[in-house]
Design a protein around this motif. Structure first.
Motif, PDB file in Angstrom:
ATOM      1  N   ASN A  74     -20.897  66.487 -32.178  1.00 26.25           N
ATOM      2  CA  ASN A  74     -20.485  65.093 -31.629  1.00 26.25           C
ATOM      3  C   ASN A  74     -21.408  64.036 -31.633  1.00 26.25           C
ATOM      4  OD1 ASN A  74     -18.076  63.733 -30.530  1.00 26.25           O
ATOM      5  ND2 ASN A  74     -19.239  64.106 -28.391  1.00 26.25           N
ATOM      6  N   MET A  96     -29.004  57.911 -29.319  1.00 31.08           N
ATOM      7  CA  MET A  96     -28.102  59.018 -29.701  1.00 31.08           C
ATOM      8  C   MET A  96     -27.561  60.034 -28.606  1.00 31.08           C
ATOM      9  SD  MET A  96     -27.900  61.848 -32.934  1.00 31.08           S
ATOM     10  CE  MET A  96     -28.001  60.652 -34.165  1.00 31.08           C
ATOM     11  N   TYR A 137     -21.682  58.089 -38.289  1.00 35.10           N
ATOM     12  CA  TYR A 137     -22.581  59.370 -37.950  1.00 35.10           C
ATOM     13  C   TYR A 137     -21.750  60.533 -37.843  1.00 35.10           C
ATOM     14  CZ  TYR A 137     -26.517  56.159 -37.021  1.00 35.10           C
ATOM     15  OH  TYR A 137     -27.655  55.252 -37.137  1.00 35.10           O
ATOM     16  N   ILE A 181     -22.684  60.805 -30.958  1.00 37.24           N
ATOM     17  CA  ILE A 181     -22.293  59.553 -30.415  1.00 37.24           C
ATOM     18  C   ILE A 181     -23.722  58.757 -30.150  1.00 37.24           C
ATOM     19  CG2 ILE A 181     -21.774  58.139 -28.303  1.00 37.24           C
ATOM     20  CD1 ILE A 181     -19.468  59.783 -29.648  1.00 37.24           C
ATOM     21  N   TYR A 233     -31.623  52.049 -31.066  1.00 37.59           N
ATOM     22  CA  TYR A 233     -30.427  52.916 -30.927  1.00 37.59           C
ATOM     23  C   TYR A 233     -30.555  54.228 -30.083  1.00 37.59           C
ATOM     24  CZ  TYR A 233     -28.809  50.182 -34.923  1.00 37.59           C
ATOM     25  OH  TYR A 233     -28.500  48.901 -35.719  1.00 37.59           O
ATOM     26  N   TYR A 239     -17.768  60.483 -20.459  1.00 39.17           N
ATOM     27  CA  TYR A 239     -17.769  61.791 -21.091  1.00 39.17           C
ATOM     28  C   TYR A 239     -16.492  62.546 -20.811  1.00 39.17           C
ATOM     29  CZ  TYR A 239     -19.527  64.099 -16.737  1.00 39.17           C
ATOM     30  OH  TYR A 239     -19.708  64.685 -15.415  1.00 39.17           O
ATOM     31  N   LEU A 291     -25.344  54.560 -29.844  1.00 37.90           N
ATOM     32  CA  LEU A 291     -24.972  53.648 -29.238  1.00 37.90           C
ATOM     33  C   LEU A 291     -26.225  52.458 -29.411  1.00 37.90           C
ATOM     34  CD1 LEU A 291     -24.280  54.855 -25.678  1.00 37.90           C
ATOM     35  CD2 LEU A 291     -22.671  54.142 -27.458  1.00 37.90           C
ATOM     36  N   ALA A 297     -18.542  59.942 -24.556  1.00 38.21           N
ATOM     37  CA  ALA A 297     -17.550  58.946 -25.229  1.00 38.21           C
ATOM     38  C   ALA A 297     -18.157  57.810 -25.835  1.00 38.21           C
ATOM     39  CB  ALA A 297     -16.658  58.490 -24.111  1.00 38.21           C
ATOM     40  N   GLN A 298     -17.801  57.095 -26.930  1.00 32.63           N
ATOM     41  CA  GLN A 298     -18.387  55.937 -27.372  1.00 32.63           C
ATOM     42  C   GLN A 298     -18.500  54.806 -26.376  1.00 32.63           C
ATOM     43  OE1 GLN A 298     -19.693  56.117 -30.494  1.00 32.63           O
ATOM     44  NE2 GLN A 298     -20.871  54.149 -30.040  1.00 32.63           N
ATOM     45  N   GLY A 299     -19.714  54.081 -26.410  1.00 32.92           N
ATOM     46  CA  GLY A 299     -19.845  52.821 -25.692  1.00 32.92           C
ATOM     47  C   GLY A 299     -20.597  53.078 -24.369  1.00 32.92           C
TER      48      GLY A 299
END
Length: 244
Positions: free
Chosen positions: A64, A78, A3, A66, A76, A143, A68, A129-131
Motif C-alpha cells: 500500500n 512515502m 506507485y 502512499i 516526497y 489511516y 505525498l 490514506a492519500q493526502g
C-alpha cells in the motif's frame, strides 16, 4: 505518476506471468495522459533477509505505497504499510521513506505510525490514506485501522470491523535530529537564506537549548554570527526566529 505493488520474483512477458513470488516491493510508472501507463520500474525494495514465504518467517515487505508531495519543498514522502512475517505475526504498521525526485527513495529504519494498544480497533493493521491536511502548526494524516491481522483464517471478514483514524504530527515533523540527554551538533548542507531571517523548528524541552552558528566555506565561524549571537534558544516552536 502511479506507485503500485511490485511482486518481486515474478516476470511478465506478453501478458504471461512466470516466476515465484518472493516479497512485495514498490513500483513506479508515469503517463502523459493517465491512460497508457507503461510497465512500472521497481523503486523501493525492503530487501528482507532470510525470506521464507512457505512459513512466513523472518522478513518484512512493503504494501500500500502512499506517496505525498511535501508542500513547499521539492521533496516526497512515502508511507507504505510494513507487512511483518515474523513467526505468525502478519501485522502491519506504517514506515516512512523519503525522496527528492520521486524515483530514488530512502527507507527509514524506524516505525512512523505504530499499532494501537492490544485489543484496540487499530491494534493489528494500519493502511495510510492519500493526502495530508495542514492545520496550523500541525499536519493531519488519516489511516484505516483494523483489529484483525492479515491471516486468511479471518475470512470472510465480519460486516463491521476497524475504523478511520487520524495521526497528528508537528508542521514538517516527519523526521528529526535528536540529541537525547547529551549535547549534539549538526552541520547542514550549504544553503542561501531565503529571507532576512533564519527560522528554527525545534523542541528543546524545559532543560535543553539550541545555539546556531554560521560558517564560512572553510568551516570557520563568521564574526557576529556565531556563539551566543544566535542563542541559547529554548522552548518548542515550528518557526522561532534564530537570527535576523
Amino acid at each position: 505518476m502511479a506507485y503500485v505493488r511490485w511482486d518481486e520474483g515474478f516476470t511478465v512477458e506478453d501478458l504471461t506471468v512466470s516466476g515465484q513470488f518472493r516479497h512485495r516491493c514498490v513500483g513506479r510508472t508515469e503517463s502523459d495522459d493517465f491512460t497508457g501507463f507503461p510497465a512500472p520500474d521497481k523503486v523501493l525494495d525492503p530487501e528482507p533477509a532470510g525470506t521464507d514465504m512457505a512459513h512466513h518467517r523472518g522478513w518484512m515487505d512493503l504494501y500500500n505505497p502512499i506517496v505525498l508531495h511535501w508542500p513547499g519543498t521539492p521533496n516526497y514522502v512515502m508511507l507504505p504499510s510494513a507487512f511483518y512475517h515474523y513467526g505468525i505475526a502478519n501485522k502491519l504498521d506504517v514506515s516512512l521513506a523519503t525522496s527528492r525526485d520521486g524515483i530514488d527513495w530512502t527507507l527509514l529504519p524506524d516505525t512512523f505510525v505504530r499499532l494501537g494498544i492490544s485489543g484496540a480497533w487499530d491494534s493489528e493493521r494500519i493502511y495510510m490514506a492519500q493526502g495530508m491536511v495542514p492545520m496550523g502548526d500541525e499536519t493531519f494524516l488519516y489511516y484505516a485501522g483494523f483489529d484483525l491481522d492479515h491471516s486468511s483464517h479471518h475470512k470472510p471478514y465480519p460486516p463491521r470491523f476497524g475504523a478511520i483514524g487520524r495521526a497528528r504530527i508537528r508542521l514538517d515533523g516527519f523526521v528529526s535530529q535528536d540529541a537525547g540527554g547529551e549535547s549534539g551538533e549538526i552541520i547542514t548542507q550549504p544553503f542561501t537564506m531565503p529571507a532576512d531571517r533564519l527560522l528554527l523548528n525545534f523542541d528543546s524541552g524545559a532543560g535543553g537549548h539550541v545555539m546556531v552558528e554560521f560558517l564560512d566555506e572553510a568551516g570557520r565561524g563568521i564574526v557576529d554570527f556565531s556563539g551566543r549571537a544566535c542563542g541559547p534558544i529554548q522552548g518548542n516552536s515550528v518557526r522561532r526566529v534564530a537570527h535576523r
